[in-house]
Design a protein around this motif. Structure first.
Motif, PDB file in Angstrom:
ATOM      1  N   VAL A 178      -1.383  -4.778   0.867  1.00 13.22           N
ATOM      2  CA  VAL A 178      -0.291  -4.118   2.055  1.00 13.22           C
ATOM      3  C   VAL A 178       0.080  -5.296   2.976  1.00 13.22           C
ATOM      4  CG1 VAL A 178       0.049  -2.771   4.132  1.00 13.22           C
ATOM      5  CG2 VAL A 178      -1.279  -1.525   1.900  1.00 13.22           C
ATOM      6  N   ALA A 179      -1.074  -6.058   3.393  1.00 14.05           N
ATOM      7  CA  ALA A 179      -1.314  -7.238   4.204  1.00 14.05           C
ATOM      8  C   ALA A 179      -0.296  -8.302   3.622  1.00 14.05           C
ATOM      9  CB  ALA A 179      -2.520  -7.828   4.379  1.00 14.05           C
ATOM     10  N   GLU A 180      -0.141  -8.554   2.277  1.00 15.21           N
ATOM     11  CA  GLU A 180       0.629  -9.579   1.661  1.00 15.21           C
ATOM     12  C   GLU A 180       1.787  -9.116   1.133  1.00 15.21           C
ATOM     13  OE1 GLU A 180      -1.327 -11.052  -1.776  1.00 15.21           O
ATOM     14  OE2 GLU A 180      -3.286 -11.612  -0.494  1.00 15.21           O
ATOM     15  N   LYS A 181       2.274  -7.524   1.489  1.00 16.63           N
ATOM     16  CA  LYS A 181       3.351  -7.144   1.166  1.00 16.63           C
ATOM     17  C   LYS A 181       3.739  -7.420  -0.557  1.00 16.63           C
ATOM     18  CE  LYS A 181       5.565  -6.784   5.563  1.00 16.63           C
ATOM     19  NZ  LYS A 181       5.213  -5.307   5.918  1.00 16.63           N
ATOM     20  N   LEU A 182       2.804  -7.238  -1.165  1.00 19.27           N
ATOM     21  CA  LEU A 182       3.122  -7.471  -2.457  1.00 19.27           C
ATOM     22  C   LEU A 182       4.002  -6.338  -3.275  1.00 19.27           C
ATOM     23  CD1 LEU A 182      -0.461  -8.515  -4.143  1.00 19.27           C
ATOM     24  CD2 LEU A 182       1.593 -10.083  -3.794  1.00 19.27           C
ATOM     25  N   PRO A 183       4.778  -6.769  -4.101  1.00 14.49           N
ATOM     26  CA  PRO A 183       5.708  -6.182  -4.957  1.00 14.49           C
ATOM     27  C   PRO A 183       4.703  -5.175  -5.785  1.00 14.49           C
ATOM     28  CG  PRO A 183       6.629  -8.073  -5.173  1.00 14.49           C
ATOM     29  CD  PRO A 183       5.437  -8.426  -4.498  1.00 14.49           C
ATOM     30  N   LYS A 184       5.076  -3.788  -5.838  1.00  9.42           N
ATOM     31  CA  LYS A 184       4.152  -3.056  -6.533  1.00  9.42           C
ATOM     32  C   LYS A 184       3.838  -3.496  -8.282  1.00  9.42           C
ATOM     33  CE  LYS A 184       4.842   1.139  -3.879  1.00  9.42           C
ATOM     34  NZ  LYS A 184       5.326   2.662  -3.955  1.00  9.42           N
ATOM     35  N   ALA A 185       4.782  -3.988  -8.800  1.00  8.66           N
ATOM     36  CA  ALA A 185       4.657  -4.190 -10.080  1.00  8.66           C
ATOM     37  C   ALA A 185       3.726  -5.641 -10.161  1.00  8.66           C
ATOM     38  CB  ALA A 185       6.086  -4.575 -10.858  1.00  8.66           C
ATOM     39  N   ALA A 186       3.803  -6.470  -9.226  1.00 10.30           N
ATOM     40  CA  ALA A 186       2.917  -7.761  -9.280  1.00 10.30           C
ATOM     41  C   ALA A 186       1.556  -7.263  -8.635  1.00 10.30           C
ATOM     42  CB  ALA A 186       3.438  -8.709  -8.057  1.00 10.30           C
ATOM     43  N   ALA A 187       1.311  -6.221  -8.045  1.00  9.19           N
ATOM     44  CA  ALA A 187      -0.029  -5.776  -7.399  1.00  9.19           C
ATOM     45  C   ALA A 187      -0.502  -5.193  -8.460  1.00  9.19           C
ATOM     46  CB  ALA A 187       0.031  -5.057  -6.358  1.00  9.19           C
ATOM     47  N   ILE A 238       8.036  -1.395 -14.175  1.00  9.32           N
ATOM     48  CA  ILE A 238       8.853  -1.691 -13.477  1.00  9.32           C
ATOM     49  C   ILE A 238       8.678  -0.779 -12.448  1.00  9.32           C
ATOM     50  CG2 ILE A 238      10.530  -0.232 -14.859  1.00  9.32           C
ATOM     51  CD1 ILE A 238      12.660  -2.673 -14.109  1.00  9.32           C
ATOM     52  N   ASP A 239       9.051  -1.730 -11.311  1.00  6.39           N
ATOM     53  CA  ASP A 239       9.214  -0.928  -9.960  1.00  6.39           C
ATOM     54  C   ASP A 239       9.812  -2.071  -8.981  1.00  6.39           C
ATOM     55  OD1 ASP A 239       7.594   1.445  -8.480  1.00  6.39           O
ATOM     56  OD2 ASP A 239       8.033  -0.088  -6.889  1.00  6.39           O
ATOM     57  N   ARG A 240      10.644  -1.631  -8.209  1.00  2.76           N
ATOM     58  CA  ARG A 240      11.479  -2.274  -7.100  1.00  2.76           C
ATOM     59  C   ARG A 240      10.891  -2.370  -5.647  1.00  2.76           C
ATOM     60  NH1 ARG A 240      16.426   2.114  -6.731  1.00  2.76           N
ATOM     61  NH2 ARG A 240      15.162   3.886  -5.423  1.00  2.76           N
ATOM     62  N   ASP A 241       9.783  -1.579  -5.575  1.00  6.79           N
ATOM     63  CA  ASP A 241       9.203  -1.352  -4.004  1.00  6.79           C
ATOM     64  C   ASP A 241       8.068  -2.331  -4.011  1.00  6.79           C
ATOM     65  OD1 ASP A 241       9.115  -0.550  -1.610  1.00  6.79           O
ATOM     66  OD2 ASP A 241       8.709   1.651  -2.395  1.00  6.79           O
ATOM     67  N   TYR A 242       7.526  -2.419  -2.879  1.00 11.26           N
ATOM     68  CA  TYR A 242       6.331  -3.045  -2.289  1.00 11.26           C
ATOM     69  C   TYR A 242       5.377  -2.337  -1.844  1.00 11.26           C
ATOM     70  CZ  TYR A 242       8.344  -3.254   2.329  1.00 11.26           C
ATOM     71  OH  TYR A 242       8.939  -2.795   3.464  1.00 11.26           O
TER      72      TYR A 242
END
Length: 339
Positions: free
Chosen positions: A75-84, A54-58
């Motif tokens: 970074v370019a896609e500003k993906l949430p860290k959990a999704a990346a 779980i993470d709330r950041d990108y």
């Protein structure tokens, strides 16, 4: 799949039986930043059965120096860290069940998830969440592994409910680090050292080798060539409200959590911290200036700016985060600035 884990199975303390145990276990990873991404990758490569992260950041450019799962594309896609993290971890080991959660690890969420977890790993730089993890761990008898790092400094401790002191006990003995990498900087080797300590302890716990679990609190400074290991058995406190004789789990109480409120008609969020107590605005002003923030103030408050972020901080810890109505973002700014 034994070929995949053959070198790990050859290690006698794990062996075939230990590998099967690892495959049956569920680990709860709180945070997908530097410690979270490193811990997650090692556990997934080790063949853990299920990982909830779980993470709330990108993902941001400054993350790439030390957060090993992420790329410039993220970074370019500003993906949430959990999704990346989920995307990358599934490419590493498709047999592992990955449950990625984009959000904040609240007390309610942690209580629900901990019921089905075998181990919790601390990979957050948020001390309030750590205290919630600690109470959830004690309430549901789930071991957890504390870890923190800033600059060239790091620390780790394994907390086993009913056996070791908990984090609340440690606070009576050890002044735990309050800075974050946003205020004190960080070098990647310090991150990797904490990850090594956490994942080694995790494997011991997952295979059930309780005698091998480290009983000491470890801290180190790689730049100054310092390493300390302190026995903590005497730190266990019978009156501790988290793990003592009569626990009340105070950090699961809503009254002890940070409050956030959007101010009517303004792009401003007010944050009121848990508990009572006054800040030393003079000391804090000096620390923040040294970390690159523009600070102005008077005897009653500080105005703190860095880039587009602006926060007004009062002596009682209450803060106004300007330029946003997003409660999660405001809380993140507050915790990034104050550590």
């Amino acid at each position: 799949m034994n070929d995949r884990y053959s070198r790990q199975i050859l290690f006698p303390e794990i062996g075939q039986a230990g590998q099967e145990k690892i495959r049956q276990k569920h680990v709860l990873m709180i945070g997908a930043g530097a410690l979270g991404s490193g811990n997650a990758e090692i556990l997934v490569r080790s063949g853990i059965g299920k990982l909830t992260i779980i993470d709330r950041d990108y993902v941001e450019p400054s993350n790439l120096q030390r957060q090993q799962l992420y790329t410039e594309e993220d970074v370019a896609e500003k993906l949430p860290k959990a999704a990346a993290a989920e995307k990358r971890l599934k490419m590493i080991n498709s047999d592992v069940k990955i449950n990625a959660v984009i959000g904040e690890a609240t007390a309610e969420w942690l209580e629900e998830e901990a019921r089905e977890a075998d181990l919790i790993i601390d990979a957050t730089d948020n001390f309030e969440i750590r205290m919630i993890i600690n109470d959830v761990s004690q309430k549901y008898k789930v071991p957890w592994i504390y870890g923190a790092c800033v600059g060239s400094f790091g620390m780790s401790f394994s907390i086993l409910p009913g056996k070791t002191p908990c984090l609340n006990c440690l606070l009576r003995t050890i002044p735990l680090q309050g800075m974050t990498c946003d205020t004190g900087g960080i070098i990647s080797p310090a991150v990797q050292m904490v990850i090594a300590h956490q994942t080694a302890e995790a494997l011991k716990i997952l295979v059930g080798d309780w005698e091998a679990v480290r009983a000491s609190f470890v801290s180190f400074d790689l730049w100054r060539n310092q390493y300390t290991s302190m026995k903590m058995s005497k730190a266990k406190f019978a009156g501790c409200l988290s793990c003592g004789d009569h626990p009340t789990y105070p950090y699961l109480d809503q009254e002890n959590t940070t409050k956030t409120t959007v101010l009517c008609g303004r792009d401003t969020v007010q944050i009121r911290p848990a508990g009572n107590g006054e800040l030393s605005l003079e000391n804090l002003s000096g620390q923040l200036r040294a970390s690159g923030y523009e600070v102005k103030g008077n005897p009653y408050l500080l105005s703190v700016e860095l880039g587009e972020e602006r926060m007004v901080l009062f002596k009682d810890g209450r803060a106004l985060i300007h330029g946003t109505k997003d409660l999660t973002h405001a809380k993140s700014v507050y915790q990034k600035i104050l550590g």
